[in-house]
Write a protein that holds these residues in place. Structure first.
Motif, PDB file in Angstrom:
ATOM      1  N   GLY B 176      -7.515  29.383  30.082  1.00  0.00           N
ATOM      2  CA  GLY B 176      -7.838  30.498  30.977  1.00  0.00           C
ATOM      3  C   GLY B 176      -8.695  31.588  30.341  1.00  0.00           C
ATOM      4  O   GLY B 176      -8.681  31.785  29.127  1.00  0.00           O
ATOM      5  N   PRO B 177      -9.451  32.286  31.196  1.00  0.00           N
ATOM      6  CA  PRO B 177     -10.405  33.281  30.693  1.00  0.00           C
ATOM      7  C   PRO B 177      -9.772  34.407  29.873  1.00  0.00           C
ATOM      8  O   PRO B 177     -10.254  34.726  28.779  1.00  0.00           O
ATOM      9  N   ALA B 178      -8.700  35.002  30.379  1.00  0.00           N
ATOM     10  CA  ALA B 178      -8.111  36.151  29.677  1.00  0.00           C
ATOM     11  C   ALA B 178      -7.598  35.747  28.302  1.00  0.00           C
ATOM     12  O   ALA B 178      -7.815  36.457  27.306  1.00  0.00           O
ATOM     13  N   SER B 179      -6.924  34.597  28.233  1.00  0.00           N
ATOM     14  CA  SER B 179      -6.338  34.180  26.957  1.00  0.00           C
ATOM     15  C   SER B 179      -7.418  33.760  25.973  1.00  0.00           C
ATOM     16  O   SER B 179      -7.278  33.970  24.762  1.00  0.00           O
ATOM     17  N   LEU B 180      -8.502  33.175  26.476  1.00  0.00           N
ATOM     18  CA  LEU B 180      -9.606  32.831  25.577  1.00  0.00           C
ATOM     19  C   LEU B 180     -10.295  34.104  25.077  1.00  0.00           C
ATOM     20  O   LEU B 180     -10.659  34.200  23.905  1.00  0.00           O
ATOM     21  N   ALA B 181     -10.434  35.083  25.969  1.00  0.00           N
ATOM     22  CA  ALA B 181     -11.005  36.369  25.536  1.00  0.00           C
ATOM     23  C   ALA B 181     -10.095  37.006  24.485  1.00  0.00           C
ATOM     24  O   ALA B 181     -10.569  37.621  23.524  1.00  0.00           O
ATOM     25  N   ALA B 182      -8.789  36.837  24.660  1.00  0.00           N
ATOM     26  CA  ALA B 182      -7.831  37.378  23.695  1.00  0.00           C
ATOM     27  C   ALA B 182      -8.008  36.702  22.332  1.00  0.00           C
ATOM     28  O   ALA B 182      -7.938  37.361  21.289  1.00  0.00           O
ATOM     29  N   LEU B 183      -8.247  35.389  22.355  1.00  0.00           N
ATOM     30  CA  LEU B 183      -8.489  34.670  21.100  1.00  0.00           C
ATOM     31  C   LEU B 183      -9.706  35.241  20.376  1.00  0.00           C
ATOM     32  O   LEU B 183      -9.698  35.428  19.160  1.00  0.00           O
ATOM     33  N   GLU B 184     -10.737  35.485  21.137  1.00  0.00           N
ATOM     34  CA  GLU B 184     -11.965  36.024  20.559  1.00  0.00           C
ATOM     35  C   GLU B 184     -11.697  37.402  19.926  1.00  0.00           C
ATOM     36  O   GLU B 184     -12.174  37.699  18.839  1.00  0.00           O
ATOM     37  N   ARG B 185     -10.879  38.206  20.603  1.00  0.00           N
ATOM     38  CA  ARG B 185     -10.538  39.528  20.062  1.00  0.00           C
ATOM     39  C   ARG B 185      -9.713  39.377  18.778  1.00  0.00           C
ATOM     40  O   ARG B 185      -9.919  40.103  17.810  1.00  0.00           O
ATOM     41  N   GLU B 186      -8.789  38.423  18.798  1.00  0.00           N
ATOM     42  CA  GLU B 186      -7.954  38.209  17.621  1.00  0.00           C
ATOM     43  C   GLU B 186      -8.801  37.792  16.426  1.00  0.00           C
ATOM     44  O   GLU B 186      -8.541  38.198  15.298  1.00  0.00           O
ATOM     45  N   LEU B 187      -9.811  36.973  16.690  1.00  0.00           N
ATOM     46  CA  LEU B 187     -10.693  36.531  15.596  1.00  0.00           C
ATOM     47  C   LEU B 187     -11.426  37.715  14.977  1.00  0.00           C
ATOM     48  O   LEU B 187     -11.695  37.727  13.782  1.00  0.00           O
ATOM     49  N   ASP B 188     -11.713  38.700  15.812  1.00  0.00           N
ATOM     50  CA  ASP B 188     -12.383  39.899  15.310  1.00  0.00           C
ATOM     51  C   ASP B 188     -11.463  40.739  14.434  1.00  0.00           C
ATOM     52  O   ASP B 188     -11.921  41.575  13.674  1.00  0.00           O
ATOM     53  N   LYS B 189     -10.160  40.516  14.611  1.00  0.00           N
ATOM     54  CA  LYS B 189      -9.195  41.386  13.936  1.00  0.00           C
ATOM     55  C   LYS B 189      -8.729  40.858  12.586  1.00  0.00           C
ATOM     56  O   LYS B 189      -7.976  41.518  11.896  1.00  0.00           O
ATOM     57  N   THR B 190      -9.122  39.627  12.267  1.00  0.00           N
ATOM     58  CA  THR B 190      -8.597  39.076  11.024  1.00  0.00           C
ATOM     59  C   THR B 190      -9.680  38.391  10.188  1.00  0.00           C
ATOM     60  O   THR B 190     -10.601  37.794  10.737  1.00  0.00           O
TER      61      THR B 190
END
Ligand code: SF4
Lengths: 130, 248
Positions: B176-190
């Motif tokens: 799903g779009p929201a969870s994939l966007a969340a993954l992208e944000r998480e990648l930015d954080k670590t």
């Protein structure tokens, strides 16, 4: 009151085709799927028609007559429309997929469909008049 | 000035067949659609099921479809939809199981959000991922690995993008779009290579980014400008770069 499409569980398999809130992206998605299904169906239709030739050399003339009938020429135009829509939409999907034109995907779709329409008109002219 | 409006409300209970009920309500000129729904509940039917909390687009709870399109009814004015005597059709989000009337079951969505690792905390919580948070600490780029972000996410988990996504309509297994966007944000954080590899693996799953068919409805409908489609494309580039050693 009778239920409309997405809530009707029996029609669940058609939910991706729920066009009631069409926006450009949804239209592109539906067109891509419908043309994909159409092209697969055409492939089999093509094989069925070609199988006429398995009847030997005597089948050649009737085959050509059938292929040149207005009905089949119209089918050729529909086929061309399917190829153009699917192919050009595929270009949009590929480009945006690799990050090109991401902010302009609607314009990209409209421009590619315009190119498709021009090519379709030219192709239809060639099929019927050429 | 008051507005007279008719709501054509989707009604459903698990033991009954679904239907639409008509409710005539009167709301103030500046009312939003959620106010009209509340009027229908208050004046006509206390059994009407709908969800809401904040009334200002920060909780994401009230998302529904108005005239077929996904919106947060707490921020869209009734006036926007007024078209003569035509009723406003209010329906629940698509691509979720129905609980009753306008309420859908969001458990599956929230499980995916949790799997993406996006942790959203509220100010009353003083820990995030087990680490204490000092609220006056600010965002020091040097401490990005030790001090977790606290609610710097635009996503309010309203589920609107999932409802608008045709791929989601075809398969609820899609991440799903929201969870994939969340993954992208998480990648930015670590910058932790192991964590990054885990997140990319999730995005690269058969139900991940490659299932997206570029309808862009998520970005089109998201009320918070999260731009999930762009995040999906960015994830694809990351996976591509990783696979072919471009070193991103
Ligand atoms: S990405 Fe946007 S539409 Fe999707 S859940 Fe988050 S806020 Fe809602």
């Amino acid at each position: 009151m009778k239920l409309s499409l997405p809530e009707n569980q029996k029609l669940r398999f058609l939910r991706w085709f729920d066009f009631r809130s069409w926006r450009v992206g949804m239209l592109a998605y539906i067109l891509n799927r419908v043309t994909a299904i159409g092209l697969v169906v055409y492939l089999y239709l093509h094989l069925v028609v070609l199988s006429i030739l398995t009847g030997g050399p005597t089948q050649w003339d009737p085959f050509v007559a059938l292929a040149r009938s207005p009905f089949f020429l119209a089918l050729d135009v529909i086929l061309l429309a399917g190829i153009l829509i699917h192919g050009l939409n595929g270009v949009r999907v590929t480009l945006t997929g690799v990050g090109v034109g991401v902010g302009a995907q609607k314009t990209l779709f409209a421009a590619l469909m315009l190119v498709g329409a021009v090519l379709l008109l030219a192709g239809a002219w060639k099929i019927f008049m050429g | 000035m008051a507005l007279n409006v008719t709501l054509r409300m989707f009604r459903y209970r698990p033991d009954q067949s679904a239907r639409y009920d008509m409710f005539k309500v009167t709301v103030p000129d500046a009312a939003n659609v959620l106010d009209a729904i509340e009027q229908a509940w208050a004046q006509h039917d206390r059994a009407l099921m709908f969800r809401h909390a904040c009334h200002h687009a920060s909780c994401g709870t009230c998302a529904v479809r108005v005239n077929g399109r996904e919106v947060l009814p707490c921020i869209v004015p009734v006036k926007k939809y007024l078209d003569g005597d035509k009723p406003l059709t209010i329906e629940p989000l698509k691509n979720f199981s129905l609980v009753g009337d306008l309420v859908v079951d969001v458990a599956n969505f929230f499980q995916k959000q949790a799997a993406s690792g996006l942790v959203i905390t509220r100010p009353t919580e003083n820990k995030l991922e087990g680490k204490p948070i000092a609220y006056d600490q600010g965002l020091d780029p040097a401490s990005v690995e030790t001090v977790p972000f606290n609610r710097f996410e635009n996503c309010i988990e309203c589920g609107i993008c999932l409802s608008a996504c045709p791929t989601m309509a075809a398969s609820v297994k899609f991440f799903g779009p929201a969870s994939l966007a969340a993954l992208e944000r998480e990648l930015d954080k670590t910058t932790d290579p192991q964590r990054r590899a885990r997140l990319l693996e999730l995005a690269d799953d058969e139900q991940g980014v490659w299932r997206c068919h570029s309808a862009w409805e998520c970005t089109e409908t998201c009320p918070q400008n999260v731009r999930p489609a762009e995040a999906i494309m960015a994830l694809r580039r990351r996976i591509f770069a990783q696979r072919f050693g471009f070193g991103k």
